[in-house]
Design a protein around this motif. Structure first.
Motif, PDB file in Angstrom:
ATOM      1  N   MET A 191     -19.882 -96.887  33.385  1.00  0.00           N
ATOM      2  CA  MET A 191     -19.545 -95.872  32.160  1.00  0.00           C
ATOM      3  C   MET A 191     -19.481 -94.660  32.318  1.00  0.00           C
ATOM      4  N   VAL A 192     -20.323 -93.785  33.247  1.00  0.00           N
ATOM      5  CA  VAL A 192     -20.225 -92.437  33.470  1.00  0.00           C
ATOM      6  C   VAL A 192     -18.738 -91.930  34.114  1.00  0.00           C
ATOM      7  N   ALA A 193     -18.508 -92.820  35.230  1.00  0.00           N
ATOM      8  CA  ALA A 193     -17.056 -92.534  35.620  1.00  0.00           C
ATOM      9  C   ALA A 193     -16.041 -92.670  34.572  1.00  0.00           C
ATOM     10  N   ALA A 194     -16.033 -93.709  33.595  1.00  0.00           N
ATOM     11  CA  ALA A 194     -15.152 -93.513  32.539  1.00  0.00           C
ATOM     12  C   ALA A 194     -15.217 -92.284  31.486  1.00  0.00           C
ATOM     13  N   ILE A 195     -16.344 -92.005  31.339  1.00  0.00           N
ATOM     14  CA  ILE A 195     -16.249 -90.760  30.656  1.00  0.00           C
ATOM     15  C   ILE A 195     -16.032 -89.492  31.226  1.00  0.00           C
ATOM     16  N   SER A 196     -16.116 -89.376  32.760  1.00  0.00           N
ATOM     17  CA  SER A 196     -16.077 -88.218  33.400  1.00  0.00           C
ATOM     18  C   SER A 196     -14.190 -88.213  33.532  1.00  0.00           C
ATOM     19  N   VAL A 197     -13.787 -89.367  33.854  1.00  0.00           N
ATOM     20  CA  VAL A 197     -12.460 -89.164  33.848  1.00  0.00           C
ATOM     21  C   VAL A 197     -11.676 -88.936  32.707  1.00  0.00           C
ATOM     22  N   GLY A 198     -12.192 -89.320  31.572  1.00  0.00           N
ATOM     23  CA  GLY A 198     -11.479 -89.147  30.178  1.00  0.00           C
ATOM     24  C   GLY A 198     -11.903 -87.857  29.669  1.00  0.00           C
ATOM     25  N   GLU A 199     -13.024 -87.205  30.191  1.00  0.00           N
ATOM     26  CA  GLU A 199     -13.046 -85.827  29.583  1.00  0.00           C
ATOM     27  C   GLU A 199     -12.534 -84.851  29.688  1.00  0.00           C
ATOM     28  N   PHE A 200     -12.218 -84.144  28.537  1.00  0.00           N
ATOM     29  CA  PHE A 200     -11.118 -83.193  28.345  1.00  0.00           C
ATOM     30  C   PHE A 200     -11.815 -81.828  27.888  1.00  0.00           C
ATOM     31  N   GLY A 201     -12.625 -81.711  26.963  1.00  0.00           N
ATOM     32  CA  GLY A 201     -13.247 -80.412  26.445  1.00  0.00           C
ATOM     33  C   GLY A 201     -13.790 -79.637  27.625  1.00  0.00           C
ATOM     34  N   VAL A 202     -14.680 -79.971  28.099  1.00  0.00           N
ATOM     35  CA  VAL A 202     -15.522 -79.513  29.320  1.00  0.00           C
ATOM     36  C   VAL A 202     -14.408 -78.844  30.421  1.00  0.00           C
ATOM     37  N   SER A 203     -13.648 -80.024  30.816  1.00  0.00           N
ATOM     38  CA  SER A 203     -12.693 -79.711  31.889  1.00  0.00           C
ATOM     39  C   SER A 203     -11.639 -78.579  31.670  1.00  0.00           C
ATOM     40  N   ASN A 204     -11.166 -78.621  30.480  1.00  0.00           N
ATOM     41  CA  ASN A 204     -10.250 -77.596  30.086  1.00  0.00           C
ATOM     42  C   ASN A 204     -10.773 -76.095  30.158  1.00  0.00           C
ATOM     43  N   LEU A 205     -12.075 -76.070  29.802  1.00  0.00           N
ATOM     44  CA  LEU A 205     -12.492 -74.698  29.492  1.00  0.00           C
ATOM     45  C   LEU A 205     -12.894 -74.340  31.133  1.00  0.00           C
ATOM     46  N   LEU A 206     -13.389 -75.063  31.733  1.00  0.00           N
ATOM     47  CA  LEU A 206     -14.192 -74.794  33.157  1.00  0.00           C
ATOM     48  C   LEU A 206     -13.050 -74.822  34.327  1.00  0.00           C
ATOM     49  N   THR A 207     -12.219 -75.614  34.177  1.00  0.00           N
ATOM     50  CA  THR A 207     -11.360 -76.110  35.538  1.00  0.00           C
ATOM     51  C   THR A 207     -10.335 -74.589  35.943  1.00  0.00           C
ATOM     52  N   SER A 208      -9.975 -74.676  37.105  1.00  0.00           N
ATOM     53  CA  SER A 208      -8.929 -73.623  37.441  1.00  0.00           C
ATOM     54  C   SER A 208      -7.428 -74.333  37.659  1.00  0.00           C
ATOM     55  N   PHE A 209      -6.492 -73.686  37.873  1.00  0.00           N
ATOM     56  CA  PHE A 209      -5.142 -74.180  38.020  1.00  0.00           C
ATOM     57  C   PHE A 209      -5.155 -75.277  39.278  1.00  0.00           C
ATOM     58  N   GLN A 210      -5.914 -74.712  40.214  1.00  0.00           N
ATOM     59  CA  GLN A 210      -5.957 -75.822  41.643  1.00  0.00           C
ATOM     60  C   GLN A 210      -6.681 -77.009  41.505  1.00  0.00           C
ATOM     61  N   ASN A 211      -7.684 -77.038  40.591  1.00  0.00           N
ATOM     62  CA  ASN A 211      -8.684 -77.957  40.185  1.00  0.00           C
ATOM     63  C   ASN A 211      -8.522 -78.679  38.926  1.00  0.00           C
ATOM     64  N   ARG A 212      -7.408 -78.643  38.211  1.00  0.00           N
ATOM     65  CA  ARG A 212      -7.156 -79.429  36.906  1.00  0.00           C
ATOM     66  C   ARG A 212      -7.246 -81.051  37.074  1.00  0.00           C
ATOM     67  N   THR A 213      -8.205 -81.286  36.348  1.00  0.00           N
ATOM     68  CA  THR A 213      -8.143 -82.859  36.145  1.00  0.00           C
ATOM     69  C   THR A 213      -7.061 -83.390  35.144  1.00  0.00           C
ATOM     70  N   TYR A 214      -6.967 -84.540  35.299  1.00  0.00           N
ATOM     71  CA  TYR A 214      -6.108 -85.611  34.761  1.00  0.00           C
ATOM     72  C   TYR A 214      -5.606 -85.251  33.272  1.00  0.00           C
ATOM     73  N   PRO A 215      -6.796 -85.319  32.208  1.00  0.00           N
ATOM     74  CA  PRO A 215      -6.544 -85.095  30.991  1.00  0.00           C
ATOM     75  C   PRO A 215      -5.959 -83.706  30.489  1.00  0.00           C
ATOM     76  N   VAL A 216      -6.577 -82.859  31.584  1.00  0.00           N
ATOM     77  CA  VAL A 216      -5.954 -81.552  31.253  1.00  0.00           C
ATOM     78  C   VAL A 216      -4.340 -81.250  31.573  1.00  0.00           C
ATOM     79  N   VAL A 217      -3.895 -81.910  32.644  1.00  0.00           N
ATOM     80  CA  VAL A 217      -2.524 -81.962  32.811  1.00  0.00           C
ATOM     81  C   VAL A 217      -1.934 -82.711  31.953  1.00  0.00           C
ATOM     82  N   LEU A 218      -2.312 -83.817  31.326  1.00  0.00           N
ATOM     83  CA  LEU A 218      -1.734 -84.402  30.543  1.00  0.00           C
ATOM     84  C   LEU A 218      -1.430 -83.959  29.188  1.00  0.00           C
ATOM     85  N   LEU A 219      -2.076 -82.800  28.862  1.00  0.00           N
ATOM     86  CA  LEU A 219      -1.818 -82.159  27.655  1.00  0.00           C
ATOM     87  C   LEU A 219      -0.555 -81.212  27.717  1.00  0.00           C
ATOM     88  N   GLN A 220      -0.383 -80.950  28.909  1.00  0.00           N
ATOM     89  CA  GLN A 220       1.017 -80.254  28.961  1.00  0.00           C
ATOM     90  C   GLN A 220       2.283 -81.134  28.972  1.00  0.00           C
TER      91      GLN A 220
END
Length: 255
Positions: A191-220
């Protein structure tokens, strides 16, 4: 009436998913109800896109790291809360249980932005900060899972029996508690892994261009071709569904 409401609710949930599946294999989808043509090119384009592959790997790294950190933290935390609640100190357990609802993820992200965007701690956009944020965000979910299982199993009697036989506190924890929580720990980590993989809000605000997660890139992807965006979303949906099915199957085995 209840069946009708349930049917409408089911359509409300499943219709967008069905449209995503159709759109991911549709050839052209412009100003029409359904796409025209059938193609698998969107998935090929998705695989060839290096940014999505890199983001996919970043999401897995963050999720696995969060699972490792939560394993180290949640087990002793749930154990301490369980014994604290038995002694009447249930306030801490209630706080942990209410944290995911009372503190939105976006609040946590803004707090990190303020603290870690200074000369003293210039870590905004770094991978360790993103991992720490995901670990803290998902820690209450795993702790609640373990705490619920501890209450259900009522391990206090087994610990008392082990104590009368001379077992130390550490021996009780490693010999009784850990084996009893094995399946709930695995299902909670899924469950933790599923929440982490799908998390967008925290990742979008804290990530950099080099460390973007899948949901952040998915928005583009939604600013480009519709079929490509649908295919990218289906991949995320498959990951989340697989995690949910695995977690539910583990829960059934435990029951």
């Amino acid at each position: 009436m209840i069946r009708g409401i349930s049917l409408i609710y089911g359509l409300y949930l499943l219709l967008p998913i069905a449209l995503l599946l159709v759109g991911s294999v549709g050839g052209n989808w412009t100003n029409t109800l359904l796409p025209t043509g059938i193609t698998g090119q969107w998935y090929v384009d998705l695989w060839l896109d290096t940014s999505f592959r890199k983001a996919f790997v970043s999401s897995l790294v963050v999720a696995m790291a969060a699972c490792a950190i939560n394993t180290v933290l949640a087990l002793p935390l749930a154990y301490a809360l369980y014994h604290g609640a038995r002694r009447g100190g249930s306030l801490a357990a209630r706080i942990v249980s209410a944290t995911p609802v009372a503190v939105p993820a976006i609040t946590l992200a803004f707090g990190y932005m303020i603290v870690f965007n200074t000369d003293l701690a210039p870590w905004l956009g770094s991978m360790p900060l993103l991992i720490a944020a995901h670990a803290i965000l998902t820690l209450p979910y795993l702790t609640n899972t373990l705490l619920t299982d501890l209450r259900h199993l009522d391990l206090g009697r087994l610990e008392q029996a082990a104590a009368t036989l001379g077992a130390s506190g550490w021996q009780q924890f490693t010999g009784i508690v850990l084996p009893s929580l094995r399946q709930s720990l695995i299902s909670g980590l899924v469950m933790v892994a599923a929440i982490s993989v799908g998390e967008f809000g925290v990742s979008n605000l804290l990530t950099s261009f080099q460390n973007r997660t899948y949901p952040v890139v998915l928005l583009q992807a939604f600013y480009g071709a519709t079929g490509f965006a649908c295919a990218a979303t289906v991949i995320l949906l498959v990951l989340a569904s697989a995690s949910a099915l695995l977690s539910s199957s583990l829960v059934k085995q435990r029951t």
